[in-house]
Motif scaffolding. Sequence first.
Motif, mmCIF file in Angstrom:
data_model
loop_
_atom_site.group_PDB
_atom_site.id
_atom_site.type_symbol
_atom_site.label_atom_id
_atom_site.label_comp_id
_atom_site.label_asym_id
_atom_site.label_seq_id
_atom_site.Cartn_x
_atom_site.Cartn_y
_atom_site.Cartn_z
ATOM 1 N N ARG A 203 33.699 34.199 80.671
ATOM 2 C CA ARG A 203 32.626 33.273 80.380
ATOM 3 C C ARG A 203 31.524 33.931 79.563
ATOM 4 N NH1 ARG A 203 33.295 28.279 80.089
ATOM 5 N NH2 ARG A 203 31.031 28.089 80.215
ATOM 6 N N SER A 204 31.385 35.244 79.701
ATOM 7 C CA SER A 204 30.339 35.945 78.966
ATOM 8 C C SER A 204 30.517 35.761 77.460
ATOM 9 C CB SER A 204 30.365 37.436 79.317
ATOM 10 O OG SER A 204 31.629 37.993 79.010
ATOM 11 N N LYS A 205 31.776 35.800 76.991
ATOM 12 C CA LYS A 205 32.023 35.628 75.567
ATOM 13 C C LYS A 205 31.741 34.201 75.135
ATOM 14 C CE LYS A 205 35.240 36.775 71.920
ATOM 15 N NZ LYS A 205 36.436 37.522 71.549
ATOM 16 N N GLN A 206 32.096 33.237 75.981
ATOM 17 C CA GLN A 206 31.815 31.853 75.655
ATOM 18 C C GLN A 206 30.314 31.598 75.614
ATOM 19 O OE1 GLN A 206 34.056 28.843 77.701
ATOM 20 N NE2 GLN A 206 35.751 30.234 78.114
ATOM 21 N N ASN A 207 29.584 32.149 76.584
ATOM 22 C CA ASN A 207 28.139 31.965 76.614
ATOM 23 C C ASN A 207 27.473 32.593 75.397
ATOM 24 O OD1 ASN A 207 28.348 30.631 79.037
ATOM 25 N ND2 ASN A 207 28.028 32.464 80.282
ATOM 26 N N LYS A 208 27.990 33.749 74.978
ATOM 27 C CA LYS A 208 27.451 34.423 73.810
ATOM 28 C C LYS A 208 27.613 33.552 72.573
ATOM 29 C CE LYS A 208 27.906 38.630 71.047
ATOM 30 N NZ LYS A 208 28.664 39.894 70.877
ATOM 31 N N MET A 209 28.793 32.918 72.432
ATOM 32 C CA MET A 209 29.032 32.037 71.303
ATOM 33 C C MET A 209 28.097 30.829 71.345
ATOM 34 S SD MET A 209 31.307 33.038 69.182
ATOM 35 C CE MET A 209 32.666 34.204 69.014
ATOM 36 N N GLU A 210 27.904 30.307 72.540
ATOM 37 C CA GLU A 210 27.043 29.131 72.687
ATOM 38 C C GLU A 210 25.615 29.471 72.281
ATOM 39 O OE1 GLU A 210 26.026 25.735 76.042
ATOM 40 O OE2 GLU A 210 26.825 27.684 76.647
ATOM 41 N N GLU A 211 25.116 30.636 72.698
ATOM 42 C CA GLU A 211 23.758 31.037 72.355
ATOM 43 C C GLU A 211 23.634 31.309 70.860
ATOM 44 O OE1 GLU A 211 23.059 34.408 74.743
ATOM 45 O OE2 GLU A 211 22.986 33.300 76.643
ATOM 46 N N ASP B 210 37.801 33.512 66.627
ATOM 47 C CA ASP B 210 37.196 34.502 65.721
ATOM 48 C C ASP B 210 37.274 34.039 64.272
ATOM 49 O OD1 ASP B 210 36.611 36.107 67.865
ATOM 50 O OD2 ASP B 210 38.369 37.403 67.643
ATOM 51 N N LEU B 211 38.410 33.448 63.884
ATOM 52 C CA LEU B 211 38.541 32.938 62.525
ATOM 53 C C LEU B 211 37.580 31.782 62.273
ATOM 54 C CD1 LEU B 211 42.435 32.971 62.168
ATOM 55 C CD2 LEU B 211 40.823 34.487 61.017
ATOM 56 N N SER B 212 37.384 30.953 63.282
ATOM 57 C CA SER B 212 36.417 29.870 63.161
ATOM 58 C C SER B 212 35.012 30.424 62.964
ATOM 59 C CB SER B 212 36.467 28.986 64.413
ATOM 60 O OG SER B 212 35.396 28.063 64.429
ATOM 61 N N ALA C 160 36.674 33.914 53.437
ATOM 62 C CA ALA C 160 36.553 35.159 54.193
ATOM 63 C C ALA C 160 37.764 35.402 55.096
ATOM 64 C CB ALA C 160 35.270 35.138 55.036
ATOM 65 N N ILE C 161 38.594 34.375 55.288
ATOM 66 C CA ILE C 161 39.776 34.509 56.140
ATOM 67 C C ILE C 161 40.909 35.227 55.399
ATOM 68 C CG2 ILE C 161 41.470 33.213 57.518
ATOM 69 C CD1 ILE C 161 39.476 31.019 57.865
ATOM 70 N N ASP C 162 40.792 35.353 54.086
ATOM 71 C CA ASP C 162 41.858 35.950 53.272
ATOM 72 C C ASP C 162 42.299 37.312 53.779
ATOM 73 O OD1 ASP C 162 42.854 34.247 51.376
ATOM 74 O OD2 ASP C 162 41.200 34.576 49.979
ATOM 75 N N GLU C 163 41.349 38.097 54.217
ATOM 76 C CA GLU C 163 41.682 39.451 54.674
ATOM 77 C C GLU C 163 42.602 39.407 55.886
ATOM 78 O OE1 GLU C 163 39.461 43.551 56.199
ATOM 79 O OE2 GLU C 163 38.275 41.876 55.403
ATOM 80 N N TYR C 164 42.334 38.463 56.791
ATOM 81 C CA TYR C 164 43.201 38.329 57.973
ATOM 82 C C TYR C 164 44.588 37.831 57.558
ATOM 83 C CZ TYR C 164 45.202 36.668 62.323
ATOM 84 O OH TYR C 164 46.051 36.453 63.375
ATOM 85 N N ILE C 165 44.645 36.900 56.611
ATOM 86 C CA ILE C 165 45.925 36.331 56.188
ATOM 87 C C ILE C 165 46.844 37.418 55.632
ATOM 88 C CG2 ILE C 165 47.028 34.750 54.558
ATOM 89 C CD1 ILE C 165 44.594 32.950 54.793
ATOM 90 N N GLU C 166 46.297 38.338 54.866
ATOM 91 C CA GLU C 166 47.105 39.397 54.258
ATOM 92 C C GLU C 166 47.813 40.252 55.300
ATOM 93 O OE1 GLU C 166 44.540 41.585 51.738
ATOM 94 O OE2 GLU C 166 44.262 39.965 50.281
#
Length: 285
Positions: A257-265, A85-87, A97-103
């Motif tokens: 796999r559905s999440k991986q496929n979604k990222m690939e698309e 998700d961070l990637s 944009a990752i700053d919010e997660y770091i806090e």
Amino acid sequence: MKKFAVTTLVGVVGGIACVALAIVEGGNLGLFVNIPSLLIIVGGTAFALIMSFSGKDLKNLGAVMKQAFTQDNYDVLADIETIADLSDTARREGLLAIDEYIENCEDPFLKKGLTLLVDGASREDLEATMMSDIYHAQRRHRTGASMVNMIATLAPSLGLVGTYVGLIPMLVNMRDPDKLGPLMAIELVSSFYGGFLAYVIFAPMAKKLKNKTAQEKTRHEMLLEGILAIQDGKNTRRIREELLAYLAYKEAAKVPRSKQNKMEEEYSGGKIVEYQKSRANRRRA
């Protein structure tokens, strides 16, 4: 986050209970209480530890043993999804944009790595700093585990010393039956104390601590690899697949796999570019 390790408590209590029941069924429990044997095993082990380790290390012995009764609540699958998700966020909106997660991050290792990433540290500096943290954490853990492991090693050896303490005078007094019994008790009870402390309590405890250390090292190496992959700008799906190599086959199969496929698309056909353009237009509006 840590939680109580029920397995350690069950192992210790169960082992002690089995030995105690065997003693009670076999005869008189009082026969296994022998002061000279306790002095040899407990006293000898304590002073050998004092000789072997510094006062600073010995102060941490209680905390180290306590660690065997706690369990790190790691969810490696969740860690992989966090990195993915961070990637995704970094590729779409940039590293800042990752700053919010770091806090809000509660994991010190991950927080430090991401902070270095956002601050613009070079790949070499980031990797060197985080690997140094891993090394020093492992060194501290090894010192603690070595103290417990030394107890497990010394106890049977000192039991052998107790055997000699009882055996030598017994051989000298073979003609006096009244002295043979007490001397033989020192001999046998010392061996019993040594074996009991080593194989029922401290050897399993040392093994538990070593396993915990190995698990922590593997997780930190995985997180570092993920942070470096984000810095390199790798595809999110590729990062996830590379990090899944740290899991056993059955655990890796749990990732949908559905999440991986979604990222690939999402990253195919220039969709990410369209997304960035639409986001820029909304900001201008």
